[in-house]
Design a protein around this motif. Structure first.
Motif, PDB file in Angstrom:
ATOM      1  N   ASP A  50      74.187  23.605  40.465  1.00 35.65           N
ATOM      2  CA  ASP A  50      74.823  22.302  40.270  1.00 35.65           C
ATOM      3  C   ASP A  50      76.331  22.383  40.416  1.00 35.65           C
ATOM      4  O   ASP A  50      76.988  21.365  40.657  1.00 35.65           O
ATOM      5  N   LEU A  51      76.878  23.588  40.259  1.00 35.05           N
ATOM      6  CA  LEU A  51      78.337  23.767  40.360  1.00 35.05           C
ATOM      7  C   LEU A  51      78.652  25.257  40.353  1.00 35.05           C
ATOM      8  O   LEU A  51      77.898  26.052  39.786  1.00 35.05           O
ATOM      9  N   PHE A  52      79.773  25.622  40.982  1.00 33.49           N
ATOM     10  CA  PHE A  52      80.254  27.001  40.928  1.00 33.49           C
ATOM     11  C   PHE A  52      81.685  26.999  40.399  1.00 33.49           C
ATOM     12  O   PHE A  52      82.538  26.279  40.914  1.00 33.49           O
ATOM     13  N   PHE A  53      81.926  27.794  39.366  1.00 31.15           N
ATOM     14  CA  PHE A  53      83.239  27.893  38.728  1.00 31.15           C
ATOM     15  C   PHE A  53      83.841  29.252  39.077  1.00 31.15           C
ATOM     16  O   PHE A  53      83.429  30.286  38.562  1.00 31.15           O
ATOM     17  N   SER A  54      84.812  29.246  40.006  1.00 28.04           N
ATOM     18  CA  SER A  54      85.439  30.485  40.470  1.00 28.04           C
ATOM     19  C   SER A  54      86.818  30.619  39.840  1.00 28.04           C
ATOM     20  O   SER A  54      87.687  29.764  40.033  1.00 28.04           O
ATOM     21  N   TYR A  55      87.035  31.720  39.085  1.00 20.74           N
ATOM     22  CA  TYR A  55      88.285  31.863  38.336  1.00 20.74           C
ATOM     23  C   TYR A  55      88.670  33.338  38.238  1.00 20.74           C
ATOM     24  O   TYR A  55      88.716  33.930  37.161  1.00 20.74           O
ATOM     25  N   LEU A  89      80.188  27.959  50.611  1.00 21.28           N
ATOM     26  CA  LEU A  89      79.412  27.430  49.492  1.00 21.28           C
ATOM     27  C   LEU A  89      79.941  26.068  49.057  1.00 21.28           C
ATOM     28  O   LEU A  89      79.178  25.189  48.651  1.00 21.28           O
ATOM     29  N   ASN A  90      81.255  25.868  49.160  1.00 17.30           N
ATOM     30  CA  ASN A  90      81.854  24.598  48.748  1.00 17.30           C
ATOM     31  C   ASN A  90      81.456  23.440  49.669  1.00 17.30           C
ATOM     32  O   ASN A  90      81.633  22.276  49.318  1.00 17.30           O
ATOM     33  N   ARG A  91      80.895  23.740  50.832  1.00 12.33           N
ATOM     34  CA  ARG A  91      80.398  22.674  51.706  1.00 12.33           C
ATOM     35  C   ARG A  91      79.096  22.083  51.170  1.00 12.33           C
ATOM     36  O   ARG A  91      78.668  20.995  51.594  1.00 12.33           O
ATOM     37  N   ILE A  92      78.479  22.787  50.222  1.00 13.51           N
ATOM     38  CA  ILE A  92      77.160  22.392  49.726  1.00 13.51           C
ATOM     39  C   ILE A  92      77.179  22.106  48.225  1.00 13.51           C
ATOM     40  O   ILE A  92      76.510  21.198  47.740  1.00 13.51           O
ATOM     41  N   VAL A  93      77.977  22.901  47.489  1.00 10.73           N
ATOM     42  CA  VAL A  93      77.965  22.853  46.023  1.00 10.73           C
ATOM     43  C   VAL A  93      79.347  22.452  45.493  1.00 10.73           C
ATOM     44  O   VAL A  93      80.361  22.931  46.012  1.00 10.73           O
ATOM     45  N   PRO A  94      79.409  21.606  44.467  1.00  7.13           N
ATOM     46  CA  PRO A  94      80.705  21.298  43.850  1.00  7.13           C
ATOM     47  C   PRO A  94      81.358  22.559  43.297  1.00  7.13           C
ATOM     48  O   PRO A  94      80.671  23.460  42.803  1.00  7.13           O
TER      49      PRO A  94
END
Length: 302
Positions: free
Chosen positions: A61-66, A82-87
Motif C-alpha cells: 500500500d506504500l513504501f517508506f524510504s528513509y 516502484l514509485n510508478r506503481i506504489v505510493p
C-alpha cells in the motif's frame, strides 16, 4: 489480519533501529503491517513484479524510504520504478529534486523563496567562472549531489579558482555549480517539517575557523528556537519541493538582513540518543506525524 501493508527502509545507526521499532508498533496499533528493513539493493524485478525475499513490493500500500547512507545506483533505480506503481514517502520525484542542489535552488527561487545567488556553468566555461568570482568576491563550489558538507569548497579569489580548476577538471565533471558566499554568523537553523507541519528546530554551528555547519564536517548541534518567519519559510520550502518529510537548512544573511534557504534535505535525521540527552526531544512528535501520514496515505489509496 492487517488490512494494509507497507514496506520500510530506515537507517539503523545513531538510534534509527529504535525509531523503526516505535513506528512499527504505532502502525500495528492502527492495523497496518510493516515489512521492515527493505533495501531495494537486494530486490529483483521480474516481469510485472519487484520482489524482495519472496514479497511482491508492487502489491504494498506504500513504501517508506528513509536511508541516506546506504543508497546505491541500483537501489535508487528501483526506487524510481516502484514509485510508478506504489505510493512513496518521500515520492521519488521529491527525493530526486532534493538530492540535487541546483534543481532545488531553481525550484525554490521560482516559488519566491530566497536562496543564495547561484550559477551553473558548463565545465569548459572557465571564463564565466572568472567573471563570477570578480563580481561576487567569494563563492562556494558545491557538488550538485553531495550531502553532509562533503566536497564544499570556498573560493576566496581568482587565484584560488585558478588553483582549483585543474582538480575539478580531473574529476570529469560536466558542469560546475557555485553559490555566492553569504556573510553569516557560522550558525544555521535546521527545521524539520512533516506533512506540512512544523516538528522541531535546532541549531548547528561551525567548528573553530571552519564555515561549514554540517555535523559530518565538524559542526556541532545546539538548542535553538525557531521564530515564526523561519518556520513559515521552512514550510513553504518543503511544500515547493513536494516533500512529505523535509529538513530545511536556513541561515541569516547579515548583509541583506534576511533569511536564506541553503538546502532542503529529504531524509533529515531523528535526534540521536546523545542529542536527546542534551534536550532535543522532537522524536516522538516526528514519529506520530509520520504514522498519521502513512495512515492517511494508505487509506486514501484504498
Amino acid at each position: 489480519m492487517s488490512s494494509r501493508k507497507i514496506g520500510m527502509w530506515l537507517y539503523t545507526n545513531s538510534g534509527g533501529d529504535k525509531i523503526a521499532k516505535k513506528i512499527i508498533k504505532k502502525l500495528k496499533d492502527r492495523d497496518i503491517e510493516t515489512l521492515d528493513n527493505i533495501n531495494l539493493r537486494n530486490a529483483i524485478a521480474r516481469n510485472s513484479n519487484i520482489i524482495y525475499k519472496g514479497e511482491k513490493l508492487n502489491k504494498l500500500d506504500l513504501f517508506f524510504s528513509y536511508n541516506a547512507g546506504e543508497q546505491t545506483q541500483y537501489q535508487v533505480y528501483l526506487y524510481q520504478a516502484l514509485n510508478r506503481i506504489v505510493p512513496m514517502i518521500n515520492s521519488y520525484e521529491a527525493f530526486a529534486l532534493t538530492e540535487d542542489k541546483f534543481h532545488t535552488s531553481l525550484v525554490l527561487r521560482n516559488n519566491g523563496i530566497r536562496t543564495a545567488d547561484y550559477k551553473l556553468c558548463h565545465r569548459d566555461d572557465g571564463h564565466e567562472l572568472r567573471k563570477i568570482i570578480k563580481k561576487w568576491d567569494k563563492m562556494v563550489y558545491k557538488p550538485t549531489d553531495g550531502w553532509g558538507g562533503l566536497g564544499l569548497t570556498k573560493i576566496e579569489n581568482e587565484e584560488t579558482l585558478n588553483m582549483l580548476m585543474p582538480f575539478l577538471n580531473q574529476m570529469d565533471l560536466r558542469y560546475f555549480y557555485v553559490e555566492k558566499f553569504i556573510d553569516y554568523d557560522n550558525t544555521d537553523f535546521r527545521v524539520d517539517i512533516v506533512d506540512g507541519k512544523f516538528v522541531s528546530c535546532y541549531g548547528r554551528k561551525a567548528n573553530g575557523t571552519d564555515w561549514r555547519t554540517n555535523v559530518t564536517s565538524g559542526g556541532s548541534v545546539f538548542l535553538r528556537e525557531a521564530n515564526d518567519k523561519v518556520v513559515d519559510i521552512a514550510i513553504k520550502a518543503a511544500n515547493a519541493c513536494g516533500t512529505d518529510i523535509a529538513g530545511v537548512d536556513i541561515i541569516y544573511d547579515r548583509k541583506r538582513e534576511e533569511y536564506v534557504v541553503l538546502e532542503v534535505n529529504g531524509i533529515p535525521a531523528f535526534a540521536t540518543p546523545e542529542q536527546e540527552k542534551m534536550g532535543l526531544d522532537f522524536n516522538d512528535r516526528k514519529i506520530d506525524l509520520i504514522v498519521d501520514l502513512i495512515d492517511r496515505k494508505t487509506k486514501k489509496d484504498r
